[in-house]
Structure formats: C-alpha cells, structure tokens
Design a protein around this motif. Structure first.
Motif, PDB file in Angstrom:
ATOM      1  N   ARG A  30       0.835  -1.190   0.000  1.00  0.00           N
ATOM      2  CA  ARG A  30       0.000   0.000   0.000  1.00  0.00           C
ATOM      3  C   ARG A  30       0.880   1.254   0.000  1.00  0.00           C
ATOM      4  NH1 ARG A  30      -4.149  -0.263   4.782  1.00  0.00           N
ATOM      5  NH2 ARG A  30      -5.474   0.978   3.394  1.00  0.00           N
ATOM      6  N   CYS A  31       0.293   2.368  -0.348  1.00  0.00           N
ATOM      7  CA  CYS A  31       1.000   3.654  -0.311  1.00  0.00           C
ATOM      8  C   CYS A  31       0.016   4.744   0.064  1.00  0.00           C
ATOM      9  CB  CYS A  31       1.660   3.950  -1.657  1.00  0.00           C
ATOM     10  SG  CYS A  31       0.505   4.239  -3.027  1.00  0.00           S
ATOM     11  N   VAL A  32       0.557   5.920   0.439  1.00  0.00           N
ATOM     12  CA  VAL A  32      -0.261   7.064   0.836  1.00  0.00           C
ATOM     13  C   VAL A  32       0.289   8.304   0.133  1.00  0.00           C
ATOM     14  CG1 VAL A  32      -0.907   8.577   2.759  1.00  0.00           C
ATOM     15  CG2 VAL A  32      -0.923   6.098   3.067  1.00  0.00           C
ATOM     16  N   ALA A  33      -0.590   9.079  -0.487  1.00  0.00           N
ATOM     17  CA  ALA A  33      -0.171  10.305  -1.169  1.00  0.00           C
ATOM     18  C   ALA A  33       0.355  11.312  -0.154  1.00  0.00           C
ATOM     19  CB  ALA A  33      -1.348  10.897  -1.945  1.00  0.00           C
ATOM     20  N   MET A  34       1.535  11.967  -0.494  1.00  0.00           N
ATOM     21  CA  MET A  34       2.231  12.856   0.430  1.00  0.00           C
ATOM     22  C   MET A  34       2.520  14.211  -0.203  1.00  0.00           C
ATOM     23  SD  MET A  34       2.754  11.241   3.287  1.00  0.00           S
ATOM     24  CE  MET A  34       3.932  12.409   3.967  1.00  0.00           C
ATOM     25  N   PRO A  35       2.253  15.303   0.526  1.00  0.00           N
ATOM     26  CA  PRO A  35       2.759  16.617   0.103  1.00  0.00           C
ATOM     27  C   PRO A  35       4.126  16.860   0.751  1.00  0.00           C
ATOM     28  CG  PRO A  35       1.268  16.913   1.941  1.00  0.00           C
ATOM     29  CD  PRO A  35       1.354  15.408   1.698  1.00  0.00           C
ATOM     30  N   THR A  36       4.910  17.739   0.163  1.00  0.00           N
ATOM     31  CA  THR A  36       6.175  18.120   0.791  1.00  0.00           C
ATOM     32  C   THR A  36       5.905  18.729   2.157  1.00  0.00           C
ATOM     33  OG1 THR A  36       7.207  18.537  -1.351  1.00  0.00           O
ATOM     34  CG2 THR A  36       8.211  19.577   0.564  1.00  0.00           C
ATOM     35  N   GLY A  37       6.555  18.195   3.196  1.00  0.00           N
ATOM     36  CA  GLY A  37       6.370  18.676   4.551  1.00  0.00           C
ATOM     37  C   GLY A  37       5.310  17.931   5.326  1.00  0.00           C
ATOM     38  N   GLY A  38       4.606  16.991   4.700  1.00  0.00           N
ATOM     39  CA  GLY A  38       3.569  16.242   5.383  1.00  0.00           C
ATOM     40  C   GLY A  38       4.140  15.231   6.367  1.00  0.00           C
ATOM     41  N   VAL A  39       3.333  14.854   7.379  1.00  0.00           N
ATOM     42  CA  VAL A  39       3.749  13.898   8.401  1.00  0.00           C
ATOM     43  C   VAL A  39       3.768  12.499   7.807  1.00  0.00           C
ATOM     44  CG1 VAL A  39       3.263  12.970  10.684  1.00  0.00           C
ATOM     45  CG2 VAL A  39       2.710  15.360  10.169  1.00  0.00           C
ATOM     46  N   LEU A  40       4.892  11.799   8.006  1.00  0.00           N
ATOM     47  CA  LEU A  40       5.012  10.440   7.480  1.00  0.00           C
ATOM     48  C   LEU A  40       4.072   9.519   8.253  1.00  0.00           C
ATOM     49  CD1 LEU A  40       6.881   8.938   5.372  1.00  0.00           C
ATOM     50  CD2 LEU A  40       8.112   8.085   7.385  1.00  0.00           C
ATOM     51  N   PRO A  41       3.209   8.763   7.568  1.00  0.00           N
ATOM     52  CA  PRO A  41       2.288   7.868   8.272  1.00  0.00           C
ATOM     53  C   PRO A  41       3.008   6.649   8.835  1.00  0.00           C
ATOM     54  CG  PRO A  41       2.003   7.667   5.906  1.00  0.00           C
ATOM     55  CD  PRO A  41       2.969   8.783   6.116  1.00  0.00           C
ATOM     56  N   ASP A  42       2.419   6.045   9.849  1.00  0.00           N
ATOM     57  CA  ASP A  42       2.986   4.826  10.428  1.00  0.00           C
ATOM     58  C   ASP A  42       3.096   3.747   9.362  1.00  0.00           C
ATOM     59  OD1 ASP A  42       3.111   6.023  12.891  1.00  0.00           O
ATOM     60  OD2 ASP A  42       1.226   5.152  13.626  1.00  0.00           O
ATOM     61  N   GLY A  43       4.143   2.953   9.463  1.00  0.00           N
ATOM     62  CA  GLY A  43       4.355   1.850   8.533  1.00  0.00           C
ATOM     63  C   GLY A  43       5.234   2.209   7.359  1.00  0.00           C
ATOM     64  N   ALA A  44       5.347   3.499   7.028  1.00  0.00           N
ATOM     65  CA  ALA A  44       6.174   3.930   5.896  1.00  0.00           C
ATOM     66  C   ALA A  44       7.599   4.202   6.351  1.00  0.00           C
ATOM     67  CB  ALA A  44       5.591   5.173   5.254  1.00  0.00           C
ATOM     68  N   ASP A  45       8.562   3.932   5.488  1.00  0.00           N
ATOM     69  CA  ASP A  45       9.950   4.250   5.788  1.00  0.00           C
ATOM     70  C   ASP A  45      10.641   4.978   4.646  1.00  0.00           C
ATOM     71  OD1 ASP A  45      10.247   2.241   3.939  1.00  0.00           O
ATOM     72  OD2 ASP A  45      11.336   0.875   5.264  1.00  0.00           O
ATOM     73  N   ALA A  46       9.878   5.429   3.645  1.00  0.00           N
ATOM     74  CA  ALA A  46      10.432   6.175   2.516  1.00  0.00           C
ATOM     75  C   ALA A  46       9.302   6.870   1.787  1.00  0.00           C
ATOM     76  CB  ALA A  46      11.198   5.262   1.568  1.00  0.00           C
ATOM     77  N   VAL A  47       9.685   7.845   0.960  1.00  0.00           N
ATOM     78  CA  VAL A  47       8.722   8.522   0.086  1.00  0.00           C
ATOM     79  C   VAL A  47       9.291   8.499  -1.318  1.00  0.00           C
ATOM     80  CG1 VAL A  47       7.492  10.666  -0.420  1.00  0.00           C
ATOM     81  CG2 VAL A  47       7.934  10.020   1.966  1.00  0.00           C
ATOM     82  N   VAL A  48       8.530   7.978  -2.272  1.00  0.00           N
ATOM     83  CA  VAL A  48       8.960   7.955  -3.651  1.00  0.00           C
ATOM     84  C   VAL A  48       8.415   9.202  -4.346  1.00  0.00           C
ATOM     85  CG1 VAL A  48       6.971   6.549  -4.363  1.00  0.00           C
ATOM     86  CG2 VAL A  48       9.032   6.595  -5.788  1.00  0.00           C
ATOM     87  N   MET A  49       9.264   9.877  -5.114  1.00  0.00           N
ATOM     88  CA  MET A  49       8.857  11.120  -5.766  1.00  0.00           C
ATOM     89  C   MET A  49       7.750  10.861  -6.780  1.00  0.00           C
ATOM     90  SD  MET A  49      12.596  12.886  -6.377  1.00  0.00           S
ATOM     91  CE  MET A  49      11.868  14.291  -7.219  1.00  0.00           C
ATOM     92  N   VAL A  50       6.848  11.849  -6.900  1.00  0.00           N
ATOM     93  CA  VAL A  50       5.717  11.694  -7.806  1.00  0.00           C
ATOM     94  C   VAL A  50       6.182  11.527  -9.250  1.00  0.00           C
ATOM     95  CG1 VAL A  50       5.403  14.182  -8.193  1.00  0.00           C
ATOM     96  CG2 VAL A  50       3.422  12.633  -8.349  1.00  0.00           C
ATOM     97  N   GLU A  51       7.392  12.071  -9.576  1.00  0.00           N
ATOM     98  CA  GLU A  51       7.910  11.947 -10.940  1.00  0.00           C
ATOM     99  C   GLU A  51       8.147  10.496 -11.342  1.00  0.00           C
ATOM    100  OE1 GLU A  51       9.327  16.022  -9.525  1.00  0.00           O
ATOM    101  OE2 GLU A  51       8.894  14.039  -8.668  1.00  0.00           O
ATOM    102  N   PHE A  52       8.303   9.608 -10.375  1.00  0.00           N
ATOM    103  CA  PHE A  52       8.590   8.203 -10.671  1.00  0.00           C
ATOM    104  C   PHE A  52       7.384   7.318 -10.390  1.00  0.00           C
ATOM    105  CE2 PHE A  52      12.722  10.027  -9.121  1.00  0.00           C
ATOM    106  CZ  PHE A  52      13.211  10.269 -10.391  1.00  0.00           C
ATOM    107  N   THR A  53       6.196   7.923 -10.506  1.00  0.00           N
ATOM    108  CA  THR A  53       4.956   7.174 -10.292  1.00  0.00           C
ATOM    109  C   THR A  53       3.937   7.562 -11.350  1.00  0.00           C
ATOM    110  OG1 THR A  53       3.957   8.840  -8.860  1.00  0.00           O
ATOM    111  CG2 THR A  53       5.354   7.179  -7.795  1.00  0.00           C
ATOM    112  N   ALA A  54       2.915   6.766 -11.445  1.00  0.00           N
ATOM    113  CA  ALA A  54       1.770   7.064 -12.313  1.00  0.00           C
ATOM    114  C   ALA A  54       0.555   6.334 -11.755  1.00  0.00           C
ATOM    115  CB  ALA A  54       2.041   6.635 -13.753  1.00  0.00           C
ATOM    116  N   GLU A  55      -0.620   6.949 -11.888  1.00  0.00           N
ATOM    117  CA  GLU A  55      -1.858   6.294 -11.461  1.00  0.00           C
ATOM    118  C   GLU A  55      -2.449   5.592 -12.683  1.00  0.00           C
ATOM    119  OE1 GLU A  55      -5.846   7.136  -8.756  1.00  0.00           O
ATOM    120  OE2 GLU A  55      -4.608   8.802  -9.436  1.00  0.00           O
TER     121      GLU A  55
END
Length: 406
Positions: A99-124
């Motif tokens: 699973r993943c959670v959408a993140m804005p710059t400066g947002g609080v990292l949710p429990d269970g996550a240990d990294a943030v992948v940049m939106v440039e390297f993703t697609a819906e």
C-alpha cells in the motif's frame, strides 16, 4: 617617557593576540526580532527535537521501501493507494504491505512507511492503483523527527554573533526571547583646538570639521557597538584627563581621536597613563603608527592618530575586533574577500604592515594612493590589500587578496 619617543611599539599581530582585555558586556534579554548579530551569553539548547516528526521532503507517495525493490519502467511495482496526508494534520491512515499514501512536501510520514517515492517516478494507472518505476531505499524522501536538531542539542553556540539562519532555527524551536551580551558602549572623544563640529557653517583659517568621529561611529555600529559621542576636547593640559575620568564609568571602550603631532600624542599618552596602564604606544603599521592601546579602570582605551584615513584604517584592524570581543564574540566574523591582480607595483618597508586602499574592476586591483589626511582615499576604495611585515613590496600582476568594504 620623553616627548619624542613611542612608549612601546608593537606589531598588529601582537596587538590582536596580546591586547585582550577581560571586560565583557553584561547579559540582557532581547526578543528574537532584535537578536540579529547579537552574541548569546550561553548556548541555546533545543527544548524538543526538530522538526519533531518524520516528514516528507518531496511530493510523492509514502511507501515501505521493500515494496519498491526491483521496480523499473519495464517492470514497475504496483501499490494500492490507501489515502492521502493533509498538510498540518496527523495522518489518518497507515502504510501496510503493498500500500502507499499520497504525500505533500512537509507532510507527516504515516505509520508503517519508511520512505517517500517522488511523484515523478509514479503514475496512477487506474483509480486507486499507483505504478512505481524506480526503487527507493529506507529514509529516501524524508527527514527523521530529530534530523534537524536533537532534543537538548545546541541550537546556537555562545560566543558567535547570530546570523539570519540562526534566527530561523530559534524560531522553529519556539525560542522567542534569549539572553545576549549588551551592545558595548563605545565613547568617542575628538581632540584638537583646530577641530570643530560638523555643523559649523563657516570655517576660520586652520579649522577642520570633525569627520573622524562620524566615521568611527559607523564602524562601531557595524561591529555591534553603541557609539556615544563625548564631544571635542581642546589641547589644554589636563582637559583630556578630566573628560576621561568623566566617561570611563559608563564606557565599555573609549576611543580618542588625537592629533598626529608629537605633542598631541604625548597629551593623549599622558592623560591615559595618569588613569591606567599603557599596553603599547605605536603600531608597526602604515598608515596609523601613532596608535595607543591601554586599559584604564578595566576599560580598554584606543588612542588613534588625528588624520582620518589613518584613524579609520587602524580602527578597522584593532578596534573593530575589540568591539566584537567586548560584545562576547570569541572571534570576529570573517570579512568578505576577493582575489585580484595588482595593476601596479606597491612599495612597502620590511618590519611593518602596509594597508593599501584599492579599487577592484574585472579582477584587477588598482591602488588608491594619497596622504593620510585625505578621507576621500577611503571613500573611493572598494577594499584594501594588506602587505605583511616581512615583505618589501608587491609586484604588478601579483595575485592578492582584497578585503572588501561593506
């Protein structure tokens, strides 16, 4: 001491290293908005960790890094979108396997996550499914809760003037007031029967307006001090001593702008010697040799030559660092410098420091020569080149370091 001898001549390096009065200004509490360039009396420690929570440094998706291993454009990883983090709010979702959670710059990292992948390297690819085309390692795209400053760690040290980024860090930690050294009160005394106030409309023959005091006040303010003008003292025996007695109790530093004649130098030295101890009377520097350094009742006293150029050059060398030291600074902040090539030969004499005024254009330093009585030599200069005591001059074309005037 005879009327035609320096009391004790020192090099500028000896003066900077050896004339170190113990006096420091007392502490006062100031609001953060007034703390720029002030010197904290003690380290200011962080009451809590900063930023205080793990946060994203990019726009993207919070993930478990392991779920992205091996991902590429040809073989992406597919993750279920569990929700989104809003700015200024705690996450309402967790990141579980796949699973993943959408993140804005400066947002609080949710429990269970240990990294943030940049939106440039993703697609819906379809509603609720995110395609990841590049792997991330644990810790990527985020900062830890204490990565900026750990709880109890120093936010700013003592002994260093506060800079703009320091104020930002203090604000982030919630520090709105802090104890700093008070600004040193620098009493400026002008001397000479020929010296009159700048407001004098018409000069009589032989009179000169007091230019040095105003320029010294500017240097004192730049150095973090509070200039206090004590007026013009005539060349009457005992007059300077009387003024010194009056101003010493309320001063952190006294600066006397005296005449350059032997008699004027002796008058200053005699008045100072009657009240304290002379550390040196004469610096191996050009311009500015007839300079006096002393302490009277625990207050440092700097006696300057009467010529404005000489007075300002030598005050930059030894007076400005002294003001900073009185204000609690361990060392003067570095001055801006630039490398340049000399446009012409610069003569010098071994055994003294020569301070040469220069203009700087297109990487070329052009010396500005003139008598030490001419203040315009300084106003035309962009900075200065210091020729060390061992040197006998500098050749045209030599690469030099120019200290720039601010």
């Amino acid at each position: 001491m005879t009327g035609r001898e320096f009391f004790r001549t020192r090099t500028v390096a000896e003066a900077l290293a050896g004339f170190r009065p113990a006096r420091r200004t007392p502490a006062e509490t100031v609001p953060l908005a007034d703390a720029l360039h002030r010197v904290p009396v003690a380290p200011v420690r962080a009451p809590a960790a900063l930023p205080g929570f793990a946060r994203s440094t990019v726009d993207g998706f919070a993930v478990r890094a392991a779920d992205t291993y091996g991902a590429s454009e040809g073989l992406p990883s597919y993750l279920d979108l569990a929700g989104a983090v809003l700015m200024g709010a705690a996450p309402g979702v967790e990141v579980g396997p796949g699973r993943c959670v959408a993140m804005p710059t400066g947002g609080v990292l949710p429990d269970g996550a240990d990294a943030v992948v940049m939106v440039e390297f993703t697609a819906e690819t379809m509603p609720g499914t995110i395609e990841v085309t590049r792997p991330v390692a644990p810790g990527a795209g985020l900062v830890r809760a204490d990565e900026d400053v750990a709880a109890g760690a120093d936010l700013v040290p003592a002994g260093r003037p506060l800079r703009a980024p320091d104020l930002g860090l203090l604000a982030a930690a919630g520090v709105v007031d802090l104890a700093v050294h008070a600004r040193p009160r620098v009493v400026i005394i002008s001397t000479g029967d020929e010296v009159v106030a700048p407001s004098t409309a018409t000069l009589r023959p032989g009179q000169v307006r007091d230019a040095t005091a105003s320029a010294l006040a500017g240097l004192v303010r730049d150095a973090g001090g509070e200039p206090v003008y004590a007026g013009i003292v005539p060349d009457d025996p005992g007059a300077l001593e009387a003024v010194l007695r009056e101003v010493l109790p309320g001063a952190d530093l006294v600066v006397v702008s005296a005449g350059s004649s032997v008699g004027a130098r002796d008058e200053t030295a005699g008045a100072v010697a009657a009240l304290g101890e002379i550390w040196c009377h004469g610096l191996a520097v050009k311009p500015g040799k007839p300079t006096l350094l002393a302490e009277c009742a625990g207050v440092p006293v700097v006696g300057l030559p009467g010529n404005p150029l000489s007075a300002l050059v030598v005050f930059r060398l030894v007076g400005v660092p002294l003001v900073g030291r009185l204000a609690g600074a361990d060392a003067p902040p570095p001055e801006p410098t630039v490398r340049a090539r000399l446009a012409r030969d610069v003569p010098s004499a071994a055994g003294r420091l020569d301070v040469v005024q220069v203009t700087v254009r297109d990487g070329v330093a052009e010396p500005v020569f003139g008598p030490s009585a001419l203040l315009s030599v300084l106003t035309r200069a962009d900075g200065c080149v210091v020729v060390g005591e061992p040197a006998t001059g500098l050749d045209a074309g030599a690469e030099v370091e120019v200290t720039l005037y601010r």
